[in-house]
Design a protein around this motif. Structure first.
Motif, PDB file in Angstrom:
ATOM      1  N   LYS A  11     -21.586  51.354  75.716  1.00 34.55           N
ATOM      2  CA  LYS A  11     -20.817  52.587  75.889  1.00 34.55           C
ATOM      3  C   LYS A  11     -19.432  52.274  76.445  1.00 34.55           C
ATOM      4  O   LYS A  11     -18.440  52.886  76.040  1.00 34.55           O
ATOM      5  CB  LYS A  11     -21.581  53.542  76.811  1.00 34.55           C
ATOM      6  N   ARG A  12     -19.322  51.323  77.353  1.00 36.89           N
ATOM      7  CA  ARG A  12     -18.017  50.947  77.910  1.00 36.89           C
ATOM      8  C   ARG A  12     -17.130  50.271  76.858  1.00 36.89           C
ATOM      9  O   ARG A  12     -15.918  50.401  76.909  1.00 36.89           O
ATOM     10  CB  ARG A  12     -18.190  50.051  79.129  1.00 36.89           C
ATOM     11  N   HIS A  13     -17.735  49.563  75.917  1.00 34.82           N
ATOM     12  CA  HIS A  13     -16.965  48.933  74.839  1.00 34.82           C
ATOM     13  C   HIS A  13     -16.436  49.967  73.851  1.00 34.82           C
ATOM     14  O   HIS A  13     -15.444  49.715  73.166  1.00 34.82           O
ATOM     15  CB  HIS A  13     -17.821  47.910  74.074  1.00 34.82           C
ATOM     16  N   ILE A  14     -17.125  51.111  73.756  1.00 35.48           N
ATOM     17  CA  ILE A  14     -16.755  52.163  72.806  1.00 35.48           C
ATOM     18  C   ILE A  14     -16.695  53.485  73.568  1.00 35.48           C
ATOM     19  O   ILE A  14     -17.534  54.369  73.387  1.00 35.48           O
ATOM     20  CB  ILE A  14     -17.778  52.250  71.656  1.00 35.48           C
ATOM     21  N   PRO A  15     -15.708  53.670  74.436  1.00 36.14           N
ATOM     22  CA  PRO A  15     -15.702  54.835  75.332  1.00 36.14           C
ATOM     23  C   PRO A  15     -15.561  56.182  74.621  1.00 36.14           C
ATOM     24  O   PRO A  15     -15.997  57.201  75.158  1.00 36.14           O
ATOM     25  CB  PRO A  15     -14.505  54.573  76.251  1.00 36.14           C
ATOM     26  N   ALA A  16     -15.019  56.220  73.420  1.00 30.98           N
ATOM     27  CA  ALA A  16     -14.799  57.500  72.747  1.00 30.98           C
ATOM     28  C   ALA A  16     -16.065  58.079  72.119  1.00 30.98           C
ATOM     29  O   ALA A  16     -16.098  59.263  71.784  1.00 30.98           O
ATOM     30  CB  ALA A  16     -13.719  57.344  71.671  1.00 30.98           C
ATOM     31  N   VAL A  17     -17.105  57.276  71.966  1.00 33.21           N
ATOM     32  CA  VAL A  17     -18.339  57.761  71.348  1.00 33.21           C
ATOM     33  C   VAL A  17     -19.196  58.472  72.387  1.00 33.21           C
ATOM     34  O   VAL A  17     -19.267  58.050  73.541  1.00 33.21           O
ATOM     35  CB  VAL A  17     -19.123  56.598  70.676  1.00 33.21           C
ATOM     36  N   SER A  18     -19.844  59.561  71.968  1.00 34.19           N
ATOM     37  CA  SER A  18     -20.750  60.257  72.881  1.00 34.19           C
ATOM     38  C   SER A  18     -22.065  59.477  72.974  1.00 34.19           C
ATOM     39  O   SER A  18     -22.415  58.694  72.082  1.00 34.19           O
ATOM     40  CB  SER A  18     -21.028  61.677  72.375  1.00 34.19           C
ATOM     41  N   GLU A  19     -22.798  59.695  74.057  1.00 33.75           N
ATOM     42  CA  GLU A  19     -24.081  59.008  74.223  1.00 33.75           C
ATOM     43  C   GLU A  19     -25.037  59.379  73.096  1.00 33.75           C
ATOM     44  O   GLU A  19     -25.748  58.516  72.569  1.00 33.75           O
ATOM     45  CB  GLU A  19     -24.692  59.341  75.578  1.00 33.75           C
ATOM     46  N   LYS A  20     -25.057  60.644  72.719  1.00 32.32           N
ATOM     47  CA  LYS A  20     -25.950  61.115  71.659  1.00 32.32           C
ATOM     48  C   LYS A  20     -25.669  60.373  70.352  1.00 32.32           C
ATOM     49  O   LYS A  20     -26.592  59.892  69.683  1.00 32.32           O
ATOM     50  CB  LYS A  20     -25.786  62.619  71.461  1.00 32.32           C
ATOM     51  N   VAL A  21     -24.410  60.278  69.978  1.00 33.82           N
ATOM     52  CA  VAL A  21     -24.048  59.616  68.722  1.00 33.82           C
ATOM     53  C   VAL A  21     -24.315  58.118  68.806  1.00 33.82           C
ATOM     54  O   VAL A  21     -24.806  57.518  67.850  1.00 33.82           O
ATOM     55  CB  VAL A  21     -22.579  59.917  68.350  1.00 33.82           C
ATOM     56  N   LEU A  22     -24.032  57.506  69.951  1.00 37.17           N
ATOM     57  CA  LEU A  22     -24.293  56.076  70.114  1.00 37.17           C
ATOM     58  C   LEU A  22     -25.788  55.787  69.957  1.00 37.17           C
ATOM     59  O   LEU A  22     -26.172  54.848  69.251  1.00 37.17           O
ATOM     60  CB  LEU A  22     -23.789  55.582  71.470  1.00 37.17           C
ATOM     61  N   ILE A  23     -26.631  56.594  70.563  1.00 36.53           N
ATOM     62  CA  ILE A  23     -28.078  56.431  70.425  1.00 36.53           C
ATOM     63  C   ILE A  23     -28.489  56.562  68.962  1.00 36.53           C
ATOM     64  O   ILE A  23     -29.256  55.758  68.436  1.00 36.53           O
ATOM     65  CB  ILE A  23     -28.834  57.451  71.303  1.00 36.53           C
ATOM     66  N   GLN A  24     -27.954  57.587  68.279  1.00 33.90           N
ATOM     67  CA  GLN A  24     -28.284  57.815  66.871  1.00 33.90           C
ATOM     68  C   GLN A  24     -27.870  56.622  66.003  1.00 33.90           C
ATOM     69  O   GLN A  24     -28.642  56.142  65.177  1.00 33.90           O
ATOM     70  CB  GLN A  24     -27.596  59.086  66.387  1.00 33.90           C
ATOM     71  N   GLN A  25     -26.654  56.136  66.221  1.00 34.67           N
ATOM     72  CA  GLN A  25     -26.150  55.020  65.423  1.00 34.67           C
ATOM     73  C   GLN A  25     -26.949  53.746  65.685  1.00 34.67           C
ATOM     74  O   GLN A  25     -27.253  53.000  64.762  1.00 34.67           O
ATOM     75  CB  GLN A  25     -24.667  54.780  65.717  1.00 34.67           C
ATOM     76  N   LEU A  26     -27.301  53.502  66.954  1.00 32.35           N
ATOM     77  CA  LEU A  26     -28.122  52.335  67.287  1.00 32.35           C
ATOM     78  C   LEU A  26     -29.496  52.421  66.629  1.00 32.35           C
ATOM     79  O   LEU A  26     -30.015  51.422  66.125  1.00 32.35           O
ATOM     80  CB  LEU A  26     -28.261  52.194  68.806  1.00 32.35           C
ATOM     81  N   ARG A  27     -30.082  53.607  66.598  1.00 36.84           N
ATOM     82  CA  ARG A  27     -31.389  53.781  65.954  1.00 36.84           C
ATOM     83  C   ARG A  27     -31.303  53.491  64.459  1.00 36.84           C
ATOM     84  O   ARG A  27     -32.197  52.861  63.884  1.00 36.84           O
ATOM     85  CB  ARG A  27     -31.914  55.192  66.189  1.00 36.84           C
ATOM     86  N   GLY A  68     -21.656  52.303  57.157  1.00 33.80           N
ATOM     87  CA  GLY A  68     -20.786  53.474  57.032  1.00 33.80           C
ATOM     88  C   GLY A  68     -20.709  54.298  58.296  1.00 33.80           C
ATOM     89  O   GLY A  68     -21.623  54.321  59.116  1.00 33.80           O
ATOM     90  N   GLY A  69     -19.594  54.954  58.465  1.00 33.23           N
ATOM     91  CA  GLY A  69     -19.372  55.799  59.626  1.00 33.23           C
ATOM     92  C   GLY A  69     -18.341  55.202  60.550  1.00 33.23           C
ATOM     93  O   GLY A  69     -17.917  54.061  60.396  1.00 33.23           O
ATOM     94  N   LYS A  70     -17.953  55.987  61.504  1.00 31.84           N
ATOM     95  CA  LYS A  70     -16.879  55.590  62.413  1.00 31.84           C
ATOM     96  C   LYS A  70     -17.333  54.585  63.467  1.00 31.84           C
ATOM     97  O   LYS A  70     -16.576  53.708  63.863  1.00 31.84           O
ATOM     98  CB  LYS A  70     -16.334  56.846  63.092  1.00 31.84           C
ATOM     99  N   TRP A  71     -18.568  54.688  63.920  1.00 30.34           N
ATOM    100  CA  TRP A  71     -18.984  53.937  65.107  1.00 30.34           C
ATOM    101  C   TRP A  71     -19.765  52.669  64.825  1.00 30.34           C
ATOM    102  O   TRP A  71     -19.771  51.754  65.642  1.00 30.34           O
ATOM    103  CB  TRP A  71     -19.783  54.849  66.039  1.00 30.34           C
ATOM    104  N   MET A 127     -32.916  58.319  62.175  1.00 26.81           N
ATOM    105  CA  MET A 127     -33.131  57.129  61.389  1.00 26.81           C
ATOM    106  C   MET A 127     -32.260  57.174  60.142  1.00 26.81           C
ATOM    107  O   MET A 127     -31.788  58.230  59.747  1.00 26.81           O
ATOM    108  CB  MET A 127     -34.592  57.020  60.982  1.00 26.81           C
ATOM    109  N   ALA A 128     -32.102  56.041  59.505  1.00 25.57           N
ATOM    110  CA  ALA A 128     -31.284  55.957  58.308  1.00 25.57           C
ATOM    111  C   ALA A 128     -31.937  56.771  57.194  1.00 25.57           C
ATOM    112  O   ALA A 128     -33.151  56.841  57.073  1.00 25.57           O
ATOM    113  CB  ALA A 128     -31.102  54.510  57.880  1.00 25.57           C
ATOM    114  N   LYS A 129     -31.098  57.380  56.388  1.00 25.31           N
ATOM    115  CA  LYS A 129     -31.598  58.167  55.277  1.00 25.31           C
ATOM    116  C   LYS A 129     -32.105  57.227  54.194  1.00 25.31           C
ATOM    117  O   LYS A 129     -31.479  56.236  53.879  1.00 25.31           O
ATOM    118  CB  LYS A 129     -30.478  59.039  54.727  1.00 25.31           C
ATOM    119  N   GLU A 130     -33.240  57.573  53.613  1.00 28.27           N
ATOM    120  CA  GLU A 130     -33.768  56.757  52.528  1.00 28.27           C
ATOM    121  C   GLU A 130     -33.026  57.147  51.267  1.00 28.27           C
ATOM    122  O   GLU A 130     -32.832  58.314  50.974  1.00 28.27           O
ATOM    123  CB  GLU A 130     -35.262  57.005  52.387  1.00 28.27           C
TER     124      GLU A 130
END
Length: 120
Positions: A43-59, A20-23, A1-4
């Motif tokens: 994930k197909r729109h952003i192929p360079a991102v890992s699934e773990k990071v994509l999940i984190q960023q979406l959260r 902020g951030g790359k993704w 989650m986002a840092k408070e």
């Protein structure tokens, strides 16, 4: 989650904290124009991102009220992501930055490669 965080110094500080951030900007761009995408499509729109990071960023984007996550109770489970009204307004604010990047991409690449550029 986002840092408070405590109070922001200015509006730019708040905006950069959210996007902020790359993704995150890439996620926002993939969801532009009212688009609704499933995780695999994102994930197909952003192929360079890992699934773990994509999940984190979406959260983080979801906890900041930028992205809406819709879960459909079916087998197999179906989850779709879209921008909230707040996310759409943020994307609109990022549009000039994307246009600037398009206009100056060759110059930026040349500078990163250590080559002089005459592009204006």
């Amino acid at each position: 989650m986002a840092k408070e965080r405590g109070p922001y110094a200015c509006g730019l500080d708040a905006a950069v904290d959210v996007v902020g951030g790359k993704w995150k900007p890439m996620i926002l761009w993939a969801l532009h124009a009212g688009r609704t995408l499933r995780f695999g499509e994102l994930k197909r729109h952003i192929p360079a991102v890992s699934e773990k990071v994509l999940i984190q960023q979406l959260r983080e984007l979801e906890s900041d009220g930028i992205v809406h996550r819709e879960v459909y109770r079916e087998v197999p489970p179906k989850v779709e992501y879209s921008l909230t009204d707040l996310g759409q307004s943020l994307n609109a604010a990022l549009l000039p930055l994307g246009l600037w990047g398009d206009q100056h991409m060759r110059q930026i690449v040349a500078c990163k490669e250590g080559k002089p550029s005459n592009a204006a």
